[in-house]
Design an enzyme around this catalytic site. Structure first.
Site, PDB file in Angstrom:
ATOM      1  N   GLU A  52       0.842  -1.198   0.000  1.00  0.00           N
ATOM      2  CA  GLU A  52       0.000   0.000   0.000  1.00  0.00           C
ATOM      3  C   GLU A  52       0.882   1.255   0.000  1.00  0.00           C
ATOM      4  O   GLU A  52       1.846   1.348   0.761  1.00  0.00           O
ATOM      5  CB  GLU A  52      -0.874  -0.038   1.250  1.00  0.00           C
ATOM      6  CG  GLU A  52      -1.785   1.142   1.452  1.00  0.00           C
ATOM      7  CD  GLU A  52      -2.616   1.031   2.735  1.00  0.00           C
ATOM      8  OE1 GLU A  52      -3.555   1.811   2.900  1.00  0.00           O
ATOM      9  OE2 GLU A  52      -2.294   0.142   3.566  1.00  0.00           O
ATOM     10  N   LYS A 121      -8.969   1.979  -2.116  1.00  0.00           N
ATOM     11  CA  LYS A 121      -9.221   1.376  -0.811  1.00  0.00           C
ATOM     12  C   LYS A 121     -10.680   1.638  -0.448  1.00  0.00           C
ATOM     13  O   LYS A 121     -11.127   2.790  -0.405  1.00  0.00           O
ATOM     14  CB  LYS A 121      -8.284   1.989   0.227  1.00  0.00           C
ATOM     15  CG  LYS A 121      -8.276   1.311   1.590  1.00  0.00           C
ATOM     16  CD  LYS A 121      -7.166   1.921   2.457  1.00  0.00           C
ATOM     17  CE  LYS A 121      -7.021   1.217   3.793  1.00  0.00           C
ATOM     18  NZ  LYS A 121      -5.875   1.765   4.567  1.00  0.00           N
ATOM     19  N   CYS A 177      -5.406  -3.220   2.262  1.00  0.00           N
ATOM     20  CA  CYS A 177      -5.242  -3.254   3.720  1.00  0.00           C
ATOM     21  C   CYS A 177      -6.539  -3.475   4.500  1.00  0.00           C
ATOM     22  O   CYS A 177      -6.995  -4.595   4.644  1.00  0.00           O
ATOM     23  CB  CYS A 177      -4.540  -1.985   4.181  1.00  0.00           C
ATOM     24  SG  CYS A 177      -3.802  -2.140   5.836  1.00  0.00           S
ATOM     25  N   SER A 204      -0.316  -1.443   7.149  1.00  0.00           N
ATOM     26  CA  SER A 204      -0.418  -2.244   8.356  1.00  0.00           C
ATOM     27  C   SER A 204       0.816  -2.189   9.248  1.00  0.00           C
ATOM     28  O   SER A 204       1.692  -3.047   9.169  1.00  0.00           O
ATOM     29  CB  SER A 204      -0.729  -3.702   8.017  1.00  0.00           C
ATOM     30  OG  SER A 204      -1.087  -4.414   9.190  1.00  0.00           O
ATOM     31  N   ARG A 210      -0.323  -8.822  15.988  1.00  0.00           N
ATOM     32  CA  ARG A 210      -1.032  -8.505  14.739  1.00  0.00           C
ATOM     33  C   ARG A 210      -0.646  -9.459  13.614  1.00  0.00           C
ATOM     34  O   ARG A 210      -1.457  -9.734  12.731  1.00  0.00           O
ATOM     35  CB  ARG A 210      -0.760  -7.056  14.334  1.00  0.00           C
ATOM     36  CG  ARG A 210      -1.588  -6.628  13.117  1.00  0.00           C
ATOM     37  CD  ARG A 210      -1.513  -5.132  12.881  1.00  0.00           C
ATOM     38  NE  ARG A 210      -2.259  -4.402  13.902  1.00  0.00           N
ATOM     39  CZ  ARG A 210      -2.220  -3.076  14.042  1.00  0.00           C
ATOM     40  NH1 ARG A 210      -1.452  -2.359  13.233  1.00  0.00           N
ATOM     41  NH2 ARG A 210      -2.919  -2.479  14.982  1.00  0.00           N
ATOM     42  N   SER A 369      -3.916 -61.848   9.774  1.00  0.00           N
ATOM     43  CA  SER A 369      -2.822 -62.452   9.019  1.00  0.00           C
ATOM     44  C   SER A 369      -1.457 -62.083   9.556  1.00  0.00           C
ATOM     45  O   SER A 369      -0.456 -62.688   9.177  1.00  0.00           O
ATOM     46  CB  SER A 369      -2.903 -61.999   7.556  1.00  0.00           C
ATOM     47  OG  SER A 369      -2.666 -60.597   7.469  1.00  0.00           O
ATOM     48  N   GLY A 370      -1.397 -61.070  10.408  1.00  0.00           N
ATOM     49  CA  GLY A 370      -0.100 -60.548  10.828  1.00  0.00           C
ATOM     50  C   GLY A 370       0.371 -59.422   9.937  1.00  0.00           C
ATOM     51  O   GLY A 370       1.468 -58.895  10.133  1.00  0.00           O
ATOM     52  N   SER A 374      -5.057 -56.098   8.738  1.00  0.00           N
ATOM     53  CA  SER A 374      -5.800 -56.885   9.729  1.00  0.00           C
ATOM     54  C   SER A 374      -5.324 -56.551  11.146  1.00  0.00           C
ATOM     55  O   SER A 374      -6.108 -56.582  12.098  1.00  0.00           O
ATOM     56  CB  SER A 374      -5.666 -58.384   9.453  1.00  0.00           C
ATOM     57  OG  SER A 374      -4.337 -58.835   9.609  1.00  0.00           O
ATOM     58  N   ASN A 457      -7.545 -66.990  -5.404  1.00  0.00           N
ATOM     59  CA  ASN A 457      -8.869 -66.606  -4.911  1.00  0.00           C
ATOM     60  C   ASN A 457      -9.616 -67.742  -4.218  1.00  0.00           C
ATOM     61  O   ASN A 457     -10.528 -67.486  -3.421  1.00  0.00           O
ATOM     62  CB  ASN A 457      -9.711 -66.026  -6.045  1.00  0.00           C
ATOM     63  CG  ASN A 457      -9.338 -64.589  -6.341  1.00  0.00           C
ATOM     64  OD1 ASN A 457      -8.579 -63.976  -5.603  1.00  0.00           O
ATOM     65  ND2 ASN A 457      -9.862 -64.045  -7.420  1.00  0.00           N
TER      66      ASN A 457
END
Length: 681
Positions: A52, A121, A177, A204, A210, A369-370, A374, A457
């Protein structure tokens, strides 16, 4: 496509700049600014924001009303405009300008030797240390106005959106700002009108606390507006008569901090980041609330003016100036990672608790299963019983060794079940599997080493066949263990297999996060020390379905050798599911995230020995595998998913939730885009 170019992948480079100020000396300030502008050009910056009143200094009090100063501003502004004629960035410069009887505190938007517009502004602070209304007219009523600069009429008002005609999604709005501190900032209306990159040029002065207020406002505005928010504040050289200045710069995108500059710098600084315009555009496509909100304020949004410009972005490799997480489901920040693990754990536990309450508190039947998945489901089941005030013995855990079950994983499963105090049984499926293979006329039923999908499977299906019948017999439900990553890749057996259960606590959590949740369970001492020791051992185990016997001395069957490294596939899953990115963009991001082990952050606790790099050829190969599996032939498995809680903000694959897709889709357009735009190496 120019694959190495960030602009080709939907990024736009922005810079939040702060420069030393020479009080009430516009010509000197213009020269300082031009030097930084040239640096921005060399850095391939598309949009550069300066503080600004940077042409005069913000804290010059009544000097801003002196004709000598205001006349010099016009000369300095001409100097800046001329200097930009052969520079890339859209430039935003702060300056006081006369209009009518008053002076306005303005953001002047310049590109390629031309002033495109001026944003005054809108809101003037006149409280505590501020006295803006003494000098300036408020710009909130200037929508639709024009200002005369030299011999040109320039659009003037807080209602201007600057739209790049050649960069998809790059639409810029500027506020000054105080405008971001009011309940309805001008940038909110601009976002509703399509602006994606919101700039705030600020004076600012700094006081204790702030800085945090500014961050909070910028983060919130970028988040609620689904936009980038670029903030540049005044710093060195401003008058310290009664105030001080920190030159704060920052870039937020959708609520995420991309970059922040040094505060209280000595000399000029610019904070540069690549804003992901695709991400913002995709978020807005998905979030209809933004357009609904725009409809509510149509009488205001519809009056905003669009100012087109052509950026002519570079097509060369300019790198990528933003952090890219290797593990988008897993935060790098240790505190955030611990928080995410805590929440993921409790989401899963509370989800299972509610399901058990709703169906009259059955027992839990689970196959162990370890392996990681799981194990994770088992410890969730145990903690669920604790929370419900029930004995852990109401968890019925079964290990079901098949033809390739290793001694290590079996021992871990047995040890964990014993240490947790759940009811444990071993059920050898090999006799039943051999009989089924024999009944099918499969060579393996005769002892021949034929290890095809049927061989695998039969084992996977038998395990779940037993689990469902055990649940009938024992008055329980089958708890699913398959995770989000496996569902994405279709790495599960459909029907009576690990795709199915009565409730799946893992369906919403990716493989790369599970291991960190288990580490958090250990580090936060959720269970007894013996349990934690076994969990640590399981974390080091090779990920394997253990369905195909390995030859003597050979490595066991590896899941990741078939479907790809989970770390890469989870990276792709996140960007497909959360943002809908094109394969070429995902490959570009993956290359920046994964090509160098030493670049970027790794999550806390990630083992040094597991840290891997991938080149473009590997990334392209495994991305192709992902696209074929995800879009091509595994949706039918996801379309019939059992219930399970969504865990991560990155998304879930339930057909009742985040992801709804036809089971008979295909991957053609994704594969073609990948092959067309991503080099082989």
């Amino acid at each position: 496509m120019d694959f190495p170019s960030a602009y080709a992948h939907g990024f736009a480079r922005v810079a939040a700049c702060t420069v030393p100020t020479s009080i009430a000396d516009p010509i000197t300030n213009a020269d300082t600014l031009i030097e930084q502008l040239r640096g921005c050009h060399d850095d391939a910056v598309a949009v550069a924001a300066f503080p600004e009143m940077c042409l005069t200094g913000y804290a010059i009090d009544d000097l801003v009303l002196q004709d000598t100063v205001l006349d010099a501003v016009l000369v300095a502004l001409d100097r800046v405009v001329a200097a930009t004629s052969d520079l890339l960035p859209l430039v935003v410069v702060g300056a006081p300008l006369r209009k009518g009887h008053r002076v306005y505190n303005c953001a002047v938007v310049v590109h390629r030797g031309r002033i495109l517009g001026v944003a005054p502004k809108a809101y003037l602070p006149t409280y505590r240390e501020f006295y803006d209304k003494r000098y300036f007219a408020a710009g909130d009523d200037q929508s639709g106005e024009w200002i005369t600069l030299g011999d040109k009429q320039i659009p003037f008002g807080p209602d201007l959106v600057f739209d790049a005609t050649d960069v998809r999604g790059l639409a810029v709005h500027v506020e000054v700002c105080e405008d971001m501190w009011v309940p309805v900032p001008p940038s909110s209306l601009a976002a509703l009108a399509g602006a994606t990159v919101l700039l705030n040029i600020s004076g600012s002065p700094i006081t204790v606390g702030r800085e945090n207020d500014r961050r909070m406002l910028a983060q919130a505005q970028s988040s609620r507006c689904l936009a980038a928010y670029v903030y540049a504040a005044a710093g060195q050289g401003e008058s310290t008569t009664d105030l001080s200045w920190d030159g704060m710069t920052m870039v937020y995108e959708g609520g995420r901090l991309l970059a922040a500059g040094e505060r209280f710098p000595d000399g000029a600084r610019r904070t540069v980041a690549d804003v992901d315009l695709d991400r913002l555009r995709q978020d807005r496509q998905r979030d209809g609330s933004l357009d609904d909100n725009a409809r509510t304020y149509d009488d205001r949004v519809g009056t905003l003016r669009t100012i087109p410009f052509t950026l002519d972005a570079p097509t060369r490799d300019i790198g990528l100036r933003r952090p890219v997480d290797r593990f988008p489901f897993v935060p790098d920040d240790p505190a955030r990672l611990a928080q995410d693990c805590y929440e993921a754990w409790n989401i899963q536990v509370s989800g299972l608790m509610q399901r058990l309450r709703a169906i009259r508190q059955p027992k839990i039947v689970i196959g162990v299963s370890g392996g990681l998945d799981s194990t994770h489901a088992l410890i969730i089941a145990a903690r669920t019983m604790d929370r419900l005030g029930r004995p852990r013995s109401d968890v019925l855990a079964y290990t079901m060794p098949g033809f390739a079950t290793s001694d290590e994983t079996k021992a871990n499963a047995i040890a964990l079940a014993d240490q947790l105090g759940v009811t444990f049984s071993e059920l050898d499926i090999r006799p039943a599997a051999t009989q089924m293979l024999r009944d099918l006329g499969h060579p393996a039923g005769r002892g021949e080493p034929v290890y095809d999908v049927t061989f695998e499977n039969v084992q996977a299906g038998l395990r779940y066949d037993y689990l469902f019948r055990i649940a009938n017999h024992e008055g329980g439900i089958v708890l699913g263990t398959g995770d989000l990553s496996e569902l994405a890749l279709g790495w599960c057996t459909y029907g009576v297999g690990d795709q199915m259960s009565h409730y799946n606590v893992n369906a919403g959590i990716p493989k790369t996060l599970i291991q960190h949740v288990i580490r958090w369970v250990v580090s936060s001492e959720q269970f007894e020390p013996a349990v934690e020791s076994t969990l640590s051992s399981i974390l080091t185990t090779e990920i394997s379905p253990e369905l195909v016997p390995a030859a003597e001395g050979a490595r066991p069957q590896s899941t990741q050798a078939v479907i790809g490294p989970y770390e890469l596939q989870d990276f792709t899953l996140f960007h497909v599911l959360r943002y809908g990115f094109a394969p070429s963009k995902i490959a570009f991001l993956a290359l920046h995230a994964w090509s160098d082990v030493a670049r970027g952050e790794w999550p806390t606790g990630y083992p040094e020995g597991d840290r891997t790099a991938y080149d473009l050829g590997q990334i392209r190969h495994w991305l192709e595998v992902f696209l074929e599996r995800f879009f091509g032939f595994s949706q039918f498995k996801r379309s019939a998913l059992p219930n399970g809680p969504k865990v991560v903000a990155g998304g879930a694959l339930s057909p009742r939730g985040d992801w709804r897709a036809p089971s008979d889709g295909n991957a053609t357009v994704w594969l073609e885009e990948l092959r067309r735009n991503v080099p082989d190496a």
